[in-house]
Scaffold this active site. Structure first.
Site: not given
Ligand code: ARG
Length: 486
Positions: A38, A126, A172, A293, A299, A301, A306, A333
């Site tokens: 992540s 966690n 309306h 455009s 045009k 726009n 939008e 978790y």
């Molecule tokens: N990167 C994880 C998250 O964003 C946090 C890690 C917790 N991972 C775990 N295997 N307990 O949620």
């Protein structure tokens, strides 16, 4: 197939050693590493992560869980890592799963594993990730709230300038009654005020410190949770460890508040799109906030409104997605929760940028007061006035409505406007109609008769402007008092 290195998962103190590698004979496969990482998303949490770790390390020292000297070393090391980030010098290593592991890995390198390895005492990723996101959420609320105020201020300025600009109110999308542009714009200020209140309310539920929940059930170590909360400026600490690591209600609430912000911006945008059409001709978009455009040279726009309208869909979708992530999760978790950040950042970024661009664009709009006044001058818009006039003569509103309806039909049959009916025509409908009925067709006077709170009469609008200015002032005071300091 990617190779998994045997024996490499947790051995040694090398830059790539896993923080959890002890029980593994193999490192994760390359695809698994990529699939589960992540880092690309959560690297923006480095400030929160480091501030949280510093508070945690200090607490470990104060509580006597680790020696005070080690706590100091950890704090110094974390500050050094923060400088690396701030100065763009931090180097991520292969195998950094997320921002938390990246920072801790670096800390081990700087301080040695003996001291660096003490940071994670009584803590799990966690509760750490929950902490970071709550801290980030508070900052995001203050930033979004600030942008809400900026847009409110832009709207208020326009409303002030146009408190006398007569235009039709629609229901309306049919012309209904005369109002003013000022009153119309104040409706959006009111929507944004509710948005601000909702964000402020969501802040309270984000403002709870989860650290100390550890992985799931709390810690056997004598952690001083209140101390960490105090250092990080949290109002309180979480009361159930299982809930604390799996609760993302605060994300949902902020996303819901943002979704409503976006719905309001989308409605405003829709009106700007309509009003800038030749059919309405109520407003001219500034050249530098419109696009052309590639094919049709004439045009201009309204792409900005939008796109705001279109991006509202994404925010609504992210809210739905977040709820869907949560709906089937057993306690506590689960890795599904990692999706919270992607969702939250997308919502916060989109909402912020849409608020900002509209706040910049609004002062540049040129309203066509003539076109608005012409659209509001249709005497049919005064039909309600005539009915109210009959009410003043003691006639029940239902009957008054019916009589004026008949007058509208008569006018249509005669192919004249309602204002062109003769006193005799009105008299023929009911004896209650006096000759003064023909004087009821001035929109300005219709507005002047609207004096109740919240109506579009000039006095009521003036008081609404004052109230709204005060509300924005209060909003700003709250923002200043809740600005995070890390
Ligand atoms: N990167 C994880 C998250 O964003 C946090 C890690 C917790 N991972 C775990 N295997 N307990 O949620």
């Amino acid at each position: 197939m990617a190779e998994s290195k045997a024996g490499g998962a947790g051995e040694g103190e090398g830059e790539t050693a896993r923080l959890w590698g002890g029980r593994f004979a193999l490192s994760p496969a390359k695809q698994v590493e990529e699939f589960t990482s992540s880092l690309a998303v959560d690297r923006r949490l480095y400030r929160e992560d480091i501030a949280g770790s510093i508070a945690h390390a200090r607490m470990l020292g104060v509580a006597g869980i680790i020696p005070g000297a080690d706590a100091q070393r950890l704090v110094k090391g974390l500050q050094a890592v923060r400088r690396e980030f701030d100065e763009g010098r931090f180097v991520f290593a292969d195998g950094d799963e997320d921002i938390h592991t990246a920072i801790e890995r670096r800390l081990h390198k700087l301080l040695g594993a003996e001291v660096g390895g003490k940071l994670h005492t009584g803590r799990s990723r966690n509760d750490q990730v929950a902490l970071d996101l709550r801290m980030y959420a508070r900052t995001a609320i203050v930033e979004i709230g600030d942008s809400v105020c900026r847009l409110q201020t832009a709207l208020l300025k326009l409303a002030q300038d146009h408190r006398g600009t007569v235009m039709p109110a629609y229901t309306h999308l049919q012309r209904a009654q005369p109002t003013t542009l000022g009153h119309h714009l104040l409706a959006y200020v009111a929507m944004l005020q509710r948005d601000f209140d909702r964000l402020q309310d969501a802040f309270d539920r984000a403002d709870i410190m989860p650290l100390g929940s550890a992985a799931a059930t709390g810690s056997s170590l004598p952690l001083k949770r209140e101390l960490v909360a105090k250092e990080l400026g949290f109002a309180s600490i979480s009361q159930n460890s299982l809930d604390a690591v799996s609760d993302r209600d605060f994300v949902v609430e902020i996303e819901a508040a943002c979704a409503l912000v976006m719905v309001h911006l989308s409605r405003l945008s829709e009106e700007l799109v309509l009003w800038s059409s030749s059919e309405f001709g109520f407003v001219d978009l500034p050249d530098d906030y419109a696009t052309g455009s590639s094919l049709m040279p004439q045009k201009k726009n309204p792409d900005v409104p939008e796109l705001v309208r279109g991006r509202t869909g994404r925010v609504i979708g992210e809210l739905t997605g977040m709820l869907a992530i949560l709906k089937g999760l057993p306690l506590a978790y689960n890795r599904d929760l990692q999706g919270d950040k992607e969702s939250f950042f997308a919502v916060a970024d989109t909402t912020m940028s849409c608020l900002e661009i509209l706040a910049k664009m609004l002062p540049r709009l040129r309203f066509n007061e003539g076109a608005m006044a012409r659209a509001a001058s249709d005497p049919a818009l005064m039909a309600t006035e005539v009915a109210d006039y009959l009410v003043g003569k003691g006639i029940a509103f239902r009957r008054a409505h019916h009589l004026v309806g008949k007058a509208v039909r008569n006018a249509q049959t005669k192919r004249v406007s309602l204002a062109d009916l003769e006193p005799a025509d009105w008299q023929a409908l009911d004896a209650a109609f006096g000759p003064e009925v023909t004087q009821l067709f001035d929109p300005q006077q219709a507005l002047a008769r609207r004096q109740t709170v919240g109506s579009s009469g000039p006095g009521a609008v003036k008081r609404a402007l004052v109230r709204a200015l005060l509300a924005v002032k209060r909003n700003r005071q709250w923002l200043a008092a809740n600005k995070p300091t890390y």
